[in-house]
Enzyme design. Structure first.
Site, mmCIF file in Angstrom:
data_model
loop_
_atom_site.group_PDB
_atom_site.id
_atom_site.type_symbol
_atom_site.label_atom_id
_atom_site.label_comp_id
_atom_site.label_asym_id
_atom_site.label_seq_id
_atom_site.Cartn_x
_atom_site.Cartn_y
_atom_site.Cartn_z
ATOM 1 N N GLY A 19 44.611 34.244 44.383
ATOM 2 C CA GLY A 19 43.500 35.184 44.520
ATOM 3 C C GLY A 19 42.161 34.467 44.487
ATOM 4 N N ASP A 24 36.086 29.094 35.028
ATOM 5 C CA ASP A 24 36.780 29.690 33.906
ATOM 6 C C ASP A 24 36.129 31.044 33.721
ATOM 7 O OD1 ASP A 24 38.964 29.239 32.083
ATOM 8 O OD2 ASP A 24 37.503 29.523 30.492
ATOM 9 N N LYS A 36 33.114 43.819 46.127
ATOM 10 C CA LYS A 36 33.255 43.178 44.816
ATOM 11 C C LYS A 36 32.546 41.828 44.800
ATOM 12 C CE LYS A 36 36.428 40.916 41.746
ATOM 13 N NZ LYS A 36 37.758 40.330 41.551
#
Length: 199
Positions: free
Chosen positions: A20, A77, A180
């Site tokens: 993803g 991260d 998004k």
């Protein structure tokens, strides 16, 4: 050589095995003529994330990939932080889903751990660009919102079905990729990275 900005034609290693994320970054970097290779495609091991912050873990992953390949490497991260859980799962967001990446179970764990009135949450992303010589640059993005229950939407990945960003009625998982990407924590970190690191 740790030269900035990164030029068109550069090969960049994405220090992730997450398909993803690879799709997301490949889309974001395509406009700049940068080819993204994933750590998974290159059979790089995933370093143990031993740091206690998003920035520390991003740097650890990016530097390991850059040194292993001799190419610039980008790591992120990121995670979901829930106010009522003291900021958890935070840097442990992926680990809450376990080795089988059972995010429905992780989302249920969040719902069971918070009260009806304590829904505040935020996604954080730290991007780190590292070079084989050990030079690195970090960029942080954050988007605030609310935990939504039950989960809604079938797009996105991870905790997207239970997160509704501020000013929206839809969860991240109910938005198409372009929508998004325009407002996400990763998009905000990427905007800072773009300004400093891309031609």
């Amino acid at each position: 050589m740790s030269t900035l900005p990164l030029k068109a034609g550069t090969k960049l290693v994405l220090a992730s095995h997450n398909k993803g994320k690879l799709a997301e970054f490949s889309t974001l970097l395509a406009d700049f003529g940068i080819t993204v290779l994933s750590a998974g495609d290159l059979d790089l091991p995933e370093p143990e994330e031993t740091e206690t912050t998003f920035a520390g873990n991003a740097a650890l992953k990016a530097l390991a990939a850059a040194k292993a390949t001799g190419l610039p490497a980008l790591a992120d991260d990121s995670g979901l932080c829930v106010s009522a859980l003291g900021g958890a799962p935070g840097i442990y967001s992926a680990r809450w889903a376990g080795p089988d990446k059972d995010f429905p179970a992780a989302m249920t764990r969040i719902q069971e751990g918070i009260g009806q009135d304590e829904r505040d949450a935020w996604f954080t992303c730290v991007l780190c660009l590292a070079f084989p010589d050990g030079t690195s640059y970090s960029f942080a993005g954050r988007v605030d919102g609310q935990i939504t229950w039950p989960p809604r939407g079938d797009k996105g990945h991870g905790y997207d079905p239970i997160f509704t960003p501020e000013g929206e009625k839809r969860t991240f998982a109910e938005m198409d990729e372009a929508e998004k990407n325009a407002i996400s924590h990763r998009a905000r970190a990427f905007a800072l990275f773009q300004k400093e690191c891309l031609a």
